[in-house]
Scaffold this motif. Structure first.
Motif, PDB file in Angstrom:
ATOM      1  N   TYR A   8       0.807  -1.220   0.000  1.00 47.06           N
ATOM      2  CA  TYR A   8       0.000   0.000   0.000  1.00 47.06           C
ATOM      3  C   TYR A   8       0.843   1.275   0.000  1.00 47.06           C
ATOM      4  CZ  TYR A   8      -3.133  -3.661   1.583  1.00 47.06           C
ATOM      5  OH  TYR A   8      -3.828  -4.844   1.692  1.00 47.06           O
ATOM      6  N   VAL A   9       2.169   1.118  -0.041  1.00 47.54           N
ATOM      7  CA  VAL A   9       3.056   2.278  -0.016  1.00 47.54           C
ATOM      8  C   VAL A   9       3.918   2.272  -1.273  1.00 47.54           C
ATOM      9  CG1 VAL A   9       4.870   3.484   1.251  1.00 47.54           C
ATOM     10  CG2 VAL A   9       3.129   2.202   2.504  1.00 47.54           C
ATOM     11  N   SER A  10       3.891   3.366  -2.030  1.00 49.47           N
ATOM     12  CA  SER A  10       4.670   3.437  -3.266  1.00 49.47           C
ATOM     13  C   SER A  10       6.159   3.493  -2.950  1.00 49.47           C
ATOM     14  CB  SER A  10       4.263   4.674  -4.075  1.00 49.47           C
ATOM     15  OG  SER A  10       4.508   5.851  -3.338  1.00 49.47           O
ATOM     16  N   VAL A  11       6.947   2.847  -3.799  1.00 52.26           N
ATOM     17  CA  VAL A  11       8.401   2.897  -3.678  1.00 52.26           C
ATOM     18  C   VAL A  11       8.898   4.146  -4.393  1.00 52.26           C
ATOM     19  CG1 VAL A  11      10.565   1.753  -4.261  1.00 52.26           C
ATOM     20  CG2 VAL A  11       8.598   0.403  -3.515  1.00 52.26           C
ATOM     21  N   ARG A  12       9.648   4.970  -3.706  1.00 50.24           N
ATOM     22  CA  ARG A  12      10.073   6.240  -4.274  1.00 50.24           C
ATOM     23  C   ARG A  12      11.299   6.052  -5.166  1.00 50.24           C
ATOM     24  NH1 ARG A  12       8.047   4.769   0.254  1.00 50.24           N
ATOM     25  NH2 ARG A  12      10.071   5.014   1.252  1.00 50.24           N
ATOM     26  N   PRO A  13      11.333   6.725  -6.297  1.00 55.71           N
ATOM     27  CA  PRO A  13      12.500   6.640  -7.186  1.00 55.71           C
ATOM     28  C   PRO A  13      13.608   7.577  -6.721  1.00 55.71           C
ATOM     29  CG  PRO A  13      10.881   8.095  -8.143  1.00 55.71           C
ATOM     30  CD  PRO A  13      10.261   7.560  -6.869  1.00 55.71           C
ATOM     31  N   ARG A  14      14.740   7.455  -7.343  1.00 58.90           N
ATOM     32  CA  ARG A  14      15.841   8.380  -7.080  1.00 58.90           C
ATOM     33  C   ARG A  14      15.454   9.787  -7.545  1.00 58.90           C
ATOM     34  NH1 ARG A  14      21.065   7.377 -10.607  1.00 58.90           N
ATOM     35  NH2 ARG A  14      19.497   7.910 -12.167  1.00 58.90           N
ATOM     36  N   GLY A  15      15.877  10.782  -6.781  1.00 59.00           N
ATOM     37  CA  GLY A  15      15.679  12.156  -7.218  1.00 59.00           C
ATOM     38  C   GLY A  15      14.476  12.873  -6.643  1.00 59.00           C
TER      39      GLY A  15
ATOM     40  N   LEU B 263      -4.458   5.071   7.618  1.00 58.92           N
ATOM     41  CA  LEU B 263      -5.654   5.890   7.786  1.00 58.92           C
ATOM     42  C   LEU B 263      -6.705   5.499   6.753  1.00 58.92           C
ATOM     43  CD1 LEU B 263      -7.339   8.253   8.830  1.00 58.92           C
ATOM     44  CD2 LEU B 263      -5.969   9.781   7.390  1.00 58.92           C
ATOM     45  N   MET B 264      -6.277   5.321   5.501  1.00 58.61           N
ATOM     46  CA  MET B 264      -7.205   4.926   4.449  1.00 58.61           C
ATOM     47  C   MET B 264      -7.825   3.561   4.749  1.00 58.61           C
ATOM     48  SD  MET B 264      -7.279   7.428   2.251  1.00 58.61           S
ATOM     49  CE  MET B 264      -7.258   8.408   3.754  1.00 58.61           C
ATOM     50  N   ALA B 265      -7.011   2.640   5.257  1.00 55.03           N
ATOM     51  CA  ALA B 265      -7.512   1.310   5.598  1.00 55.03           C
ATOM     52  C   ALA B 265      -8.513   1.376   6.740  1.00 55.03           C
ATOM     53  CB  ALA B 265      -6.344   0.390   5.969  1.00 55.03           C
ATOM     54  N   ALA B 266      -8.252   2.232   7.726  1.00 56.66           N
ATOM     55  CA  ALA B 266      -9.158   2.378   8.871  1.00 56.66           C
ATOM     56  C   ALA B 266     -10.488   2.972   8.422  1.00 56.66           C
ATOM     57  CB  ALA B 266      -8.513   3.261   9.936  1.00 56.66           C
TER      58      ALA B 266
ATOM     59  N   GLN C 214     -11.826   2.695   5.383  1.00 62.80           N
ATOM     60  CA  GLN C 214     -12.524   1.670   4.610  1.00 62.80           C
ATOM     61  C   GLN C 214     -13.168   0.634   5.531  1.00 62.80           C
ATOM     62  OE1 GLN C 214      -9.552   0.139   1.940  1.00 62.80           O
ATOM     63  NE2 GLN C 214      -9.411   2.036   0.765  1.00 62.80           N
ATOM     64  N   LYS C 215     -12.473   0.279   6.593  1.00 61.93           N
ATOM     65  CA  LYS C 215     -13.022  -0.680   7.547  1.00 61.93           C
ATOM     66  C   LYS C 215     -14.244  -0.102   8.250  1.00 61.93           C
ATOM     67  CE  LYS C 215     -11.815  -3.504  11.561  1.00 61.93           C
ATOM     68  NZ  LYS C 215     -10.760  -3.867  12.553  1.00 61.93           N
ATOM     69  N   ALA C 216     -14.172   1.185   8.614  1.00 68.19           N
ATOM     70  CA  ALA C 216     -15.300   1.841   9.273  1.00 68.19           C
ATOM     71  C   ALA C 216     -16.530   1.859   8.371  1.00 68.19           C
ATOM     72  CB  ALA C 216     -14.914   3.256   9.675  1.00 68.19           C
ATOM     73  N   ILE C 217     -16.325   2.136   7.090  1.00 64.24           N
ATOM     74  CA  ILE C 217     -17.436   2.151   6.132  1.00 64.24           C
ATOM     75  C   ILE C 217     -18.045   0.768   6.001  1.00 64.24           C
ATOM     76  CG2 ILE C 217     -18.040   2.480   3.708  1.00 64.24           C
ATOM     77  CD1 ILE C 217     -15.905   4.689   3.601  1.00 64.24           C
ATOM     78  N   ALA C 218     -17.184  -0.247   5.910  1.00 66.22           N
ATOM     79  CA  ALA C 218     -17.669  -1.623   5.761  1.00 66.22           C
ATOM     80  C   ALA C 218     -18.462  -2.092   6.972  1.00 66.22           C
ATOM     81  CB  ALA C 218     -16.487  -2.561   5.522  1.00 66.22           C
ATOM     82  N   GLU C 219     -18.106  -1.572   8.147  1.00 68.06           N
ATOM     83  CA  GLU C 219     -18.780  -1.976   9.383  1.00 68.06           C
ATOM     84  C   GLU C 219     -19.905  -1.031   9.775  1.00 68.06           C
ATOM     85  OE1 GLU C 219     -15.617  -2.220  12.214  1.00 68.06           O
ATOM     86  OE2 GLU C 219     -14.837  -4.124  11.411  1.00 68.06           O
ATOM     87  N   GLY C 220     -20.214  -0.079   8.912  1.00 71.45           N
ATOM     88  CA  GLY C 220     -21.314   0.842   9.177  1.00 71.45           C
ATOM     89  C   GLY C 220     -20.970   1.975  10.118  1.00 71.45           C
ATOM     90  N   GLY C 221     -19.684   2.213  10.327  1.00 68.62           N
ATOM     91  CA  GLY C 221     -19.265   3.297  11.209  1.00 68.62           C
ATOM     92  C   GLY C 221     -19.049   4.596  10.464  1.00 68.62           C
ATOM     93  N   ASN C 222     -18.538   5.581  11.189  1.00 65.12           N
ATOM     94  CA  ASN C 222     -18.292   6.900  10.617  1.00 65.12           C
ATOM     95  C   ASN C 222     -16.808   7.039  10.303  1.00 65.12           C
ATOM     96  OD1 ASN C 222     -18.077   9.565   9.888  1.00 65.12           O
ATOM     97  ND2 ASN C 222     -18.940  10.401  11.776  1.00 65.12           N
ATOM     98  N   PRO C 223     -16.437   7.061   9.027  1.00 65.01           N
ATOM     99  CA  PRO C 223     -15.014   7.143   8.677  1.00 65.01           C
ATOM    100  C   PRO C 223     -14.377   8.474   9.047  1.00 65.01           C
ATOM    101  CG  PRO C 223     -16.371   7.400   6.726  1.00 65.01           C
ATOM    102  CD  PRO C 223     -17.300   7.017   7.838  1.00 65.01           C
ATOM    103  N   GLN C 224     -15.204   9.485   9.319  1.00 62.42           N
ATOM    104  CA  GLN C 224     -14.681  10.791   9.681  1.00 62.42           C
ATOM    105  C   GLN C 224     -14.491  10.942  11.186  1.00 62.42           C
ATOM    106  OE1 GLN C 224     -13.655  12.678   7.258  1.00 62.42           O
ATOM    107  NE2 GLN C 224     -14.497  11.246   5.763  1.00 62.42           N
ATOM    108  N   LYS C 225     -14.929   9.943  11.934  1.00 62.08           N
ATOM    109  CA  LYS C 225     -14.784  10.006  13.393  1.00 62.08           C
ATOM    110  C   LYS C 225     -14.399   8.612  13.904  1.00 62.08           C
ATOM    111  CE  LYS C 225     -17.037  12.332  17.310  1.00 62.08           C
ATOM    112  NZ  LYS C 225     -16.119  13.489  17.292  1.00 62.08           N
ATOM    113  N   LEU C 226     -13.164   8.243  13.664  1.00 61.65           N
ATOM    114  CA  LEU C 226     -12.683   6.917  14.024  1.00 61.65           C
ATOM    115  C   LEU C 226     -12.476   6.801  15.530  1.00 61.65           C
ATOM    116  CD1 LEU C 226      -9.980   6.509  11.218  1.00 61.65           C
ATOM    117  CD2 LEU C 226     -12.263   5.473  11.274  1.00 61.65           C
ATOM    118  N   PRO C 227     -12.778   5.643  16.108  1.00 60.64           N
ATOM    119  CA  PRO C 227     -12.543   5.442  17.545  1.00 60.64           C
ATOM    120  C   PRO C 227     -11.056   5.401  17.861  1.00 60.64           C
ATOM    121  CG  PRO C 227     -13.218   3.397  16.512  1.00 60.64           C
ATOM    122  CD  PRO C 227     -13.379   4.463  15.473  1.00 60.64           C
ATOM    123  N   ASP C 228     -10.721   5.648  19.103  1.00 62.02           N
ATOM    124  CA  ASP C 228      -9.328   5.643  19.528  1.00 62.02           C
ATOM    125  C   ASP C 228      -8.709   4.276  19.273  1.00 62.02           C
ATOM    126  OD1 ASP C 228      -6.996   6.646  20.527  1.00 62.02           O
ATOM    127  OD2 ASP C 228      -7.587   6.572  22.642  1.00 62.02           O
TER     128      ASP C 228
END
Length: 255
Positions: free
Chosen positions: A143-150, A162-165, A167-181
């Motif tokens: 999920y992380v791009s490999v950076r080139p030289r330069g 953060l993106m994965a969290a 997506q998980k919140a959306i799938a579970e019916g939660g609020n992706p803008q207010k993630l639990p601690d």
């Protein structure tokens, strides 16, 4: 302490320096999580890359009053980042919800203005094409791009997590803008064996960092510069807090 106010969510890291032993687990976890390639010569410090770097601090006193501390330093994700204003191609910006300072590698032209402007030395220029030992490339984070030289690279608070969290919140019916601690934490937070690093939304009262940043022992690096970092430190030792703001004794107060 002023905080970033333009975002409803402010992802914040709190590092308890009194708990940090300088073991370097956060550095290794960051490197593995974010596909930072090992360098051929690690002694060439000018050209090594460490998104998370642990510094050794000393009170400068002789034994038995000598004392040391260790200070992990990721990107500060400044509320008023100097790196954004100097980038001529908008390769870095402060638009990501949560206040994370982004780094868009395809736009970067390697001018290194951002490196010159960052007072925390948190940005690194990729001098060489990334090369991993045989077989090690199979362990890369997909999920992380490999950076080139330069291009210039830096800590992103493990933005892919953060993106994965979300997506998980959306799938579970939660609020992706207010993630639990704890729903979204960085790799260094997860790897710290002493629990010295706490991560969360400082604007959410349900998150631990919300109260930690209000501690009388909390401080931010070079706070007088007005960059408003989203990384806070805790220490009960006054000399540590003074070094955090680069306080220099003058001749009149040395005694």
């Amino acid at each position: 302490m002023s905080t970033v106010k333009e975002f409803k969510t402010v992802w914040t890291m709190v590092v308890d320096i009194d708990k940090c032993t300088g073991c370097g687990a956060c550095m290794v976890a960051c490197q593995a999580e974010n596909n930072v390639a090992p360098v051929a010569d690690g002694t060439w410090k000018v050209r090594t890359i460490n998104w998370m770097k642990v510094y050794r601090l000393s009170n400068g006193k002789p034994f038995p009053d000598h004392d040391v501390a260790y200070l992990p330093r990721p990107c500060m994700q400044c509320g008023k980042p100097s790196c954004v204003s100097v980038c001529p191609v908008v390769a870095t910006d402060k638009e990501e919800e949560g206040g994370i300072v982004s780094q868009i590698y395809p736009r970067c032209i390697g001018c290194r203005y951002c490196m010159a402007s960052c007072p925390y030395h948190a940005r690194y220029f990729n001098w060489q094409d990334p090369v991993w030992p045989e077989g090690m490339d199979k362990t890369l984070t997909p999920y992380v791009s490999v950076r080139p030289r330069g291009v210039v690279e830096k800590c992103t608070f493990c933005h892919h997590r953060l993106m994965a969290a979300k997506q998980k919140a959306i799938a579970e019916g939660g609020n992706p803008q207010k993630l639990p601690d704890g729903a979204y934490i960085t790799s260094c937070t997860e790897a710290c064996p002493n629990g010295a690093i706490t991560f969360g939304d400082s604007k959410n009262p349900a998150h631990a960092v919300h109260e930690l940043i209000k501690s009388p022992y909390a401080f931010r690096l070079l706070e007088r510069l007005g960059t408003e970092p989203q990384v806070y430190y805790l220490s009960r030792r006054e000399w540590v807090r003074r070094q955090g703001d680069n306080y220099l004794e003058n001749e009149k107060t040395k005694g």
